[in-house]
Write an enzyme that holds these catalytic residues in place. Structure first.
Site, mmCIF file in Angstrom:
data_model
loop_
_atom_site.group_PDB
_atom_site.id
_atom_site.type_symbol
_atom_site.label_atom_id
_atom_site.label_comp_id
_atom_site.label_asym_id
_atom_site.label_seq_id
_atom_site.Cartn_x
_atom_site.Cartn_y
_atom_site.Cartn_z
ATOM 1 N N GLU A 104 0.861 -1.184 0.000
ATOM 2 C CA GLU A 104 0.000 0.000 0.000
ATOM 3 C C GLU A 104 0.899 1.236 0.000
ATOM 4 O OE1 GLU A 104 -3.314 1.046 -0.219
ATOM 5 O OE2 GLU A 104 -2.247 2.939 -0.060
ATOM 6 N N ASP A 154 -7.168 2.642 -7.984
ATOM 7 C CA ASP A 154 -7.641 4.017 -8.249
ATOM 8 C C ASP A 154 -7.770 4.246 -9.751
ATOM 9 O OD1 ASP A 154 -7.603 5.106 -5.532
ATOM 10 O OD2 ASP A 154 -5.436 4.826 -5.647
ATOM 11 N N ASP A 190 -14.718 -1.507 -9.947
ATOM 12 C CA ASP A 190 -16.084 -1.010 -10.168
ATOM 13 C C ASP A 190 -16.093 -0.017 -11.329
ATOM 14 O OD1 ASP A 190 -14.518 0.719 -8.653
ATOM 15 O OD2 ASP A 190 -16.256 1.705 -7.748
ATOM 16 N N PHE A 230 -13.670 -0.762 -0.848
ATOM 17 C CA PHE A 230 -14.140 -0.064 -2.042
ATOM 18 C C PHE A 230 -15.247 -0.830 -2.739
ATOM 19 C CE2 PHE A 230 -12.212 3.952 -3.233
ATOM 20 C CZ PHE A 230 -11.410 4.139 -2.126
HETATM 21 C C1 LIG Z 1 -9.321 2.693 -4.545
HETATM 22 S S1 LIG Z 1 -8.271 2.102 -3.271
HETATM 23 C C2 LIG Z 1 -8.768 0.394 -3.085
HETATM 24 C C3 LIG Z 1 -8.283 -0.189 -1.801
HETATM 25 C C4 LIG Z 1 -8.712 -1.651 -1.577
HETATM 26 N N1 LIG Z 1 -8.088 -2.524 -2.553
HETATM 27 C C5 LIG Z 1 -10.206 -1.766 -1.628
HETATM 28 O O1 LIG Z 1 -10.710 -2.338 -2.592
HETATM 29 O O2 LIG Z 1 -10.849 -1.277 -0.695
HETATM 30 C C6 LIG Z 1 -6.718 1.915 -4.107
HETATM 31 C C7 LIG Z 1 -5.566 1.791 -3.147
HETATM 32 O O3 LIG Z 1 -4.367 1.567 -3.881
HETATM 33 C C8 LIG Z 1 -3.334 2.360 -3.305
HETATM 34 N N2 LIG Z 1 -2.314 2.571 -4.348
HETATM 35 C C9 LIG Z 1 -2.392 3.430 -5.401
HETATM 36 N N3 LIG Z 1 -1.274 3.338 -6.155
HETATM 37 C C10 LIG Z 1 -0.488 2.389 -5.565
HETATM 38 C C11 LIG Z 1 0.789 1.850 -5.863
HETATM 39 N N4 LIG Z 1 1.484 2.268 -6.926
HETATM 40 N N5 LIG Z 1 1.310 0.912 -5.036
HETATM 41 C C12 LIG Z 1 0.612 0.492 -3.947
HETATM 42 N N6 LIG Z 1 -0.610 0.971 -3.612
HETATM 43 C C13 LIG Z 1 -1.159 1.900 -4.410
HETATM 44 C C14 LIG Z 1 -4.038 3.613 -2.860
HETATM 45 O O4 LIG Z 1 -3.328 4.336 -1.882
HETATM 46 C C15 LIG Z 1 -5.362 3.050 -2.319
HETATM 47 O O5 LIG Z 1 -5.279 2.701 -0.960
#
Ligand SMILES: C[S@@+](CC[C@H](N)C(=O)[O-])C[C@H]1O[C@@H](n2cnc3c(N)ncnc32)[C@H](O)[C@@H]1O
Length: 270
Positions: A104, A154, A190, A230
């Protein structure tokens, strides 16, 4: 008592809008937190890092020895972008014979997830605060993991921000190198458009074969009806969820063309 490092101070959590988990010291959290070696540098942490290009040369001196890392030879699965860590909480309890690493990029979420695992003393899960693209490229040995999970990455809607997306052709190639033959790549989102991008990338790689019959194993639903935070939000909004599971074949790893490149040309922002 040893002074806590600033990253373990919880005082500002309220302002992040994240419910504060039980406060644990760095020592208490240590078995659930893997700090990248110094040579990886600060650029691996935070969303700005996600937007920056990876260093051309590998930053790791040694690949992770999983047996040493977990103290056993059980298979390893990696989750990219763990957020608050719900998927790994359920997966690590349900499958004690598998070791899990959650990567993360945002420290407050990594520590939130690590605290959930630490208070339950779950032995087969660890977290890292880092850019998963870099960890897969530079720290994970070829064919050393059983599965990579990418759930609700994201979407970064604005065209100029799309380079922050974690799921790129290079990322998919690094995941393919990491996954052993017969292992799995699980994706769920999603965002239909991002699903199209991810499946176009993976679908163009002979080293991955779609496993439609296993689709529901990507972010598998729990009794609560969702596998991740999410996913819960998406379902509450009445939106859809797209899932895919791929098997790693014996074909060599290739880097697919970027399906978003044509779209990015001539679009500076939305
Ligand atoms: C939309 S959230 C989804 C979190 C979780 N997977 C969920 O479904 O609830 C995307 C997560 O990916 C993390 N993230 C974004 N880019 C990343 C990267 N390059 N390496 C690791 N984590 C990353 C963000 O900080 C965020 O916590």
């Amino acid at each position: 008592m040893r002074q806590l490092s600033p990253v373990y101070r919880w005082a500002r959590w309220r302002s992040f809008g994240v419910r504060k988990p039980r406060r644990l010291s760095a020592e208490e959290l240590a078995p659930w937190v893997w700090e990248l070696p110094r040579e990886a540098g600060a650029r691996t942490v935070g969303l700005k890092a996600a937007a920056a290009a990876l260093p051309a040369a590998p930053v790791a001196l040694n690949r992770i020895d999983w047996e040493q890392f977990y103290g056993n030879a059980n298979p390893v699965e990696i989750e990219v972008g763990t957020g608050k860590g719900l998927f790994l909480l359920n997966a690590s309890i349900a499958r004690p014979g598998t070791n899990f690493l959650g990567i993360e990029i945002v420290r407050k979420y990594q520590l939130y997830a690590a605290s959930r695992y630490a208070v339950r003393k779950i032995p087969n899960v660890k977290t890292a605060c880092a850019d998963a693209k870099l960890v897969l490229r530079d720290f994970v040995a070829v064919g050393s993991v059983q599965a990579v999970h990418v759930y609700f990455p994201d979407p970064w809607w604005k065209a100029r921000h799309k380079k922050r997306r974690v799921f790129t052709p290079e990322f998919a190639a690094d995941a393919a190198r990491a996954i052993r033959e017969g292992g799995r790549l699980y994706i769920a989102t999603d965002v239909e458009e991002y699903f199209g991008v991810m499946t176009a990338i993976v679908g163009a790689m002979p080293c991955f074969e779609l496993r439609p019959a296993e689709e529901q194993l990507a972010a598998p639903r729990t009794d609560a009806g969702f596998a991740t935070n999410f996913e819960r939000k998406a379902l509450e909004k009445g939106g859809g969820v797209w899932r895919a599971v791929y098997e790693r074949t014996s074909a060599p790893v290739t880097v697919a063309a970027d399906p978003t490149e044509a779209e990015n040309e001539g679009t500076s922002s939305d």
